[in-house]
Write an enzyme that holds these catalytic residues in place. Structure first.
Site, PDB file in Angstrom:
ATOM      1  N   HIS A  40      59.683  19.902  42.842  1.00  0.00           N
ATOM      2  CA  HIS A  40      58.498  19.174  43.312  1.00  0.00           C
ATOM      3  C   HIS A  40      57.791  18.483  42.149  1.00  0.00           C
ATOM      4  CE1 HIS A  40      58.754  22.495  46.442  1.00  0.00           C
ATOM      5  NE2 HIS A  40      58.772  21.413  47.184  1.00  0.00           N
ATOM      6  N   GLY A 150      63.107  14.748  47.539  1.00  0.00           N
ATOM      7  CA  GLY A 150      64.234  15.218  46.742  1.00  0.00           C
ATOM      8  C   GLY A 150      65.558  14.981  47.457  1.00  0.00           C
ATOM      9  N   GLU A 151      66.588  14.725  46.664  1.00  0.00           N
ATOM     10  CA  GLU A 151      67.933  14.560  47.235  1.00  0.00           C
ATOM     11  C   GLU A 151      68.535  15.890  47.665  1.00  0.00           C
ATOM     12  OE1 GLU A 151      70.321  12.442  44.414  1.00  0.00           O
ATOM     13  OE2 GLU A 151      69.608  10.496  45.132  1.00  0.00           O
ATOM     14  N   ASP A 153      67.532  17.826  49.924  1.00  0.00           N
ATOM     15  CA  ASP A 153      67.552  17.705  51.387  1.00  0.00           C
ATOM     16  C   ASP A 153      68.074  16.303  51.707  1.00  0.00           C
ATOM     17  OD1 ASP A 153      66.112  20.270  52.365  1.00  0.00           O
ATOM     18  OD2 ASP A 153      64.905  19.530  50.708  1.00  0.00           O
ATOM     19  N   GLN A 156      67.784  14.934  55.251  1.00  0.00           N
ATOM     20  CA  GLN A 156      66.367  14.665  55.521  1.00  0.00           C
ATOM     21  C   GLN A 156      65.954  13.318  54.905  1.00  0.00           C
ATOM     22  OE1 GLN A 156      62.926  17.568  55.209  1.00  0.00           O
ATOM     23  NE2 GLN A 156      62.778  16.646  53.187  1.00  0.00           N
ATOM     24  N   ARG A 190      63.084  28.528  49.083  1.00  0.00           N
ATOM     25  CA  ARG A 190      63.691  29.684  49.748  1.00  0.00           C
ATOM     26  C   ARG A 190      64.533  30.537  48.787  1.00  0.00           C
ATOM     27  NH1 ARG A 190      63.987  26.048  54.606  1.00  0.00           N
ATOM     28  NH2 ARG A 190      62.683  27.051  56.179  1.00  0.00           N
TER      29      ARG A 190
HETATM   30  O1  PAF Z   1      61.110  18.816  52.441  1.00  0.00           O
HETATM   31  C1  PAF Z   1      60.030  19.327  52.809  1.00  0.00           C
HETATM   32  O2  PAF Z   1      59.335  20.015  52.070  1.00  0.00           O
HETATM   33  C2  PAF Z   1      59.556  19.084  54.233  1.00  0.00           C
HETATM   34  O3  PAF Z   1      60.616  19.015  55.128  1.00  0.00           O
HETATM   35  C3  PAF Z   1      58.649  17.850  54.366  1.00  0.00           C
HETATM   36  C4  PAF Z   1      59.377  16.556  54.055  1.00  0.00           C
HETATM   37  C5  PAF Z   1      57.435  17.977  53.457  1.00  0.00           C
HETATM   38  C6  PAF Z   1      58.135  17.729  55.808  1.00  0.00           C
HETATM   39  O4  PAF Z   1      57.443  18.863  56.204  1.00  0.00           O
END
Ligand code: PAF
Length: 285
Positions: A40, A150-151, A153, A156, A190
């Site tokens: 992050h 971030g890559e 995920d 996502q 996690r």
């Molecule tokens: O990757 C995450 O932390 C979450 O999926 C996000 C993008 C903040 C949405 O809740």
């Protein structure tokens, strides 16, 4: 070092951002669910470089968790997160309560097809509707010029890029490389769930992906490389949800000459880990 200011309502967020915008500032946003780690912080650093003002949102989004998942136990430590953000150049933290994000009677969901189909959705059918809905809301609430994800995920990220394009949201979506522990394990909130034995096995995931990507680069057919990676991951004690080689943008079939990605989700000690890697011979995104 001073901690960033925190606001908890959309009205306060909008007031702060509107004032910066009147001054001509470019606004960067880093959406998070807290439990912040160096991954992050690398997004925050990127935002600092790409924007004049940086907003970090911290919200554990209930709609992306199934009833069987870890919403109740998901690590939450706002105080610790604010300490980590002190001195990181964050101008504002938006940390709404659930009722602020989802007011009584909220009845709207954003669903995405295309890159949201398959992979994570097979194991977590609710997941991307939750992510897409909350990210759309965060973009509408903050109105950033640019947002960083971030890559790690990877699916996502593809889903967020697609929804931003499809809904014509005026936000530039920036993906940043996965930050790893020294032994290769992708940083994740996690990872704290892993016991010592699982933690020592966990780097096998990235090691298998790295070997498979190198093998594809040396000309091994994608199916054989994927099968070898799956065997390595299973041998390390993981139960595999998927190991797949996909097109990095559409997440459909990989095509030579297009960016590719190997993606994995696997469980160890009931902790579900995901990871991915770019494949050589496929142009990087
Ligand atoms: O990757 C995450 O932390 C979450 O999926 C996000 C993008 C903040 C949405 O809740």
């Amino acid at each position: 070092m001073s901690r960033p200011d925190v606001v908890t309502t959309v009205a306060e967020l909008r007031t702060r951002v509107a004032a910066w915008r009147r001054d001509g500032a470019r606004i960067g946003m880093v959406p998070t669910m807290g439990a912040l780690h160096d991954g992050h912080l690398s997004l925050v650093e990127a935002a600092r470089g790409g924007a004049d003002r940086v907003v970090v949102s911290i919200f554990v989004n209930p709609t992306q968790f199934a009833p069987t998942e870890d919403l109740a136990t998901y690590p939450r430590d706002l105080d610790g997160d604010l300490a980590k953000l002190a001195g990181a150049g964050v101008d504002l933290v938006f940390a709404p309560e659930t009722g602020e994000m989802y007011p009584e009677g909220a009845a709207t969901t954003v669903t995405v097809g295309g890159p949201a189909v398959g992979l994570e959705s097979d194991a977590r059918p609710h997941f991307f509707a939750g992510v897409a809905t909350v990210v759309t809301k965060l973009f509408a609430q903050c109105l950033p010029d640019v947002a960083y994800f971030g890559e790690k995920d990877f699916q996502q990220l593809a889903v967020i890029r697609r929804l931003t394009r499809d809904l014509s949201l005026p936000v530039s979506v920036e993906g940043r490389p996965t930050v790893r522990e020294p032994d290769g394990l992708a940083m994740s909130s996690r990872n704290v769930y892993l016991n010592a034995d699982s933690r020592s096995r966990a780097p096998a995931l990235y090691a298998a992906l790295t070997r498979a990507a190198a093998a594809i680069g040396e000309g091994l057919p994608s199916e054989a490389a994927v099968a070898a990676a799956a065997a390595d991951i299973a041998a390390a004690g993981f139960a595999i949800d998927y190991v797949e080689h996909r097109d990095a943008e559409t997440l459909g079939r990989p095509e030579p000459g297009r960016p590719g990605r190997l993606l994995v989700a696997a469980r160890i000690q009931e902790v579900r880990l995901i990871d991915n890697i770019a494949t050589p011979n496929y142009r990087q995104l």
